[in-house]
Design an enzyme around this catalytic site. Sequence first.
Site, mmCIF file in Angstrom:
data_model
loop_
_atom_site.group_PDB
_atom_site.id
_atom_site.type_symbol
_atom_site.label_atom_id
_atom_site.label_comp_id
_atom_site.label_asym_id
_atom_site.label_seq_id
_atom_site.Cartn_x
_atom_site.Cartn_y
_atom_site.Cartn_z
ATOM 1 N N CYS A 73 -22.839 52.634 -116.191
ATOM 2 C CA CYS A 73 -22.102 53.687 -116.782
ATOM 3 C C CYS A 73 -21.400 53.380 -118.085
ATOM 4 O O CYS A 73 -20.415 52.182 -117.776
ATOM 5 C CB CYS A 73 -21.414 54.158 -115.583
ATOM 6 S SG CYS A 73 -19.924 55.357 -116.069
ATOM 7 N N CYS A 183 -24.539 57.221 -122.823
ATOM 8 C CA CYS A 183 -24.470 57.491 -121.517
ATOM 9 C C CYS A 183 -25.588 57.390 -120.969
ATOM 10 O O CYS A 183 -26.572 57.786 -121.364
ATOM 11 C CB CYS A 183 -23.684 58.985 -121.741
ATOM 12 S SG CYS A 183 -23.733 59.823 -120.088
HETATM 13 N N1 DGL Z 1 -23.405 57.981 -116.797
HETATM 14 C C1 DGL Z 1 -21.954 58.090 -117.208
HETATM 15 C C2 DGL Z 1 -21.939 57.022 -118.704
HETATM 16 O O1 DGL Z 1 -22.665 56.413 -118.985
HETATM 17 C C3 DGL Z 1 -21.442 59.110 -117.244
HETATM 18 C C4 DGL Z 1 -19.942 59.426 -117.606
HETATM 19 C C5 DGL Z 1 -19.254 60.604 -116.659
HETATM 20 O O2 DGL Z 1 -19.330 60.808 -115.793
HETATM 21 O O3 DGL Z 1 -18.430 61.293 -117.703
HETATM 22 O O4 DGL Z 1 -20.914 57.236 -119.146
#
Ligand code: DGL
Length: 259
Positions: A73, A183
């Site tokens: 993440c 993301c």
């Molecule tokens: N997969 C997360 C990232 O890479 C998503 C973040 C979120 O939950 O806003 O930032």
Amino acid sequence: MSKQSIGIFDSGVGGTSIWKEIKALLPNENSIYLADSKNAPYGPKGKDTIIELSKKNTEYLLSKNCKLLIVACNTATTNAIDYLRDTYPVPFIGIEPAIKPAALQTKTNAVGILATKGTLSSALFSKTSNLFASHIRVVEQNGDGIVELIENGQLYSDEMKSLLSLYLKPMLKANIDYLVLGCTHYPYLIPILIELLPKHIKIIDSGEAVARQTKSILKKNNLLNTETIISNNSFYTNGNLEILNSLIGTNYPIEYLDF
Ligand code: DGL
């Protein structure tokens, strides 16, 4: 110890895009994936909350004896990885937007970055961006709403298409030739982005680089699993099992976890 699992967590289902890269490069490794979908999105939350949630995810995976953790993440990495590395005794691999390769390769001197508010506003992202991309134009776009749509199973929806068209507009106006996906949910947007973007614009993300880095750190710490028996991959979520299933396929056990 090398037979212990690699632990992977994300605010939700997006980190499975990283799990897939790990699976492709390190097929022998056992893995445990934790999706904190109940608390998604992390993007709009403050740094302290993101650290608290990352601690909770880390402690769960450590309770399962994971030998190395991947913070799959960008938002959790850019806000919490220093804290995690200082606090827990296992190696941590994080993920950051691939701004450096985009800045090195751009011919139009303009790149776009789509990421969450939490990532774009983090000190770590500013540092990386200043270091590698201060000589070019970086069009930053906050991907508000994208994670929510993916978490709700609305990846291929008209709403997603409209949102992406809106977010790409300023980038196209600035004549970008690279779009950085900052993301881990966003690699799932690639088929839609290919439809929406002119062909000369390249899309890059950091998934493969994370897998390569994981391999190198495992090797360095003598933690590579060299067994050739079929690996064990399990998934835990405090959200919707079917949506997670739709991204990883039906071959893997998913358990609902009330955490
Ligand atoms: N997969 C997360 C990232 O890479 C998503 C973040 C979120 O939950 O806003 O930032």
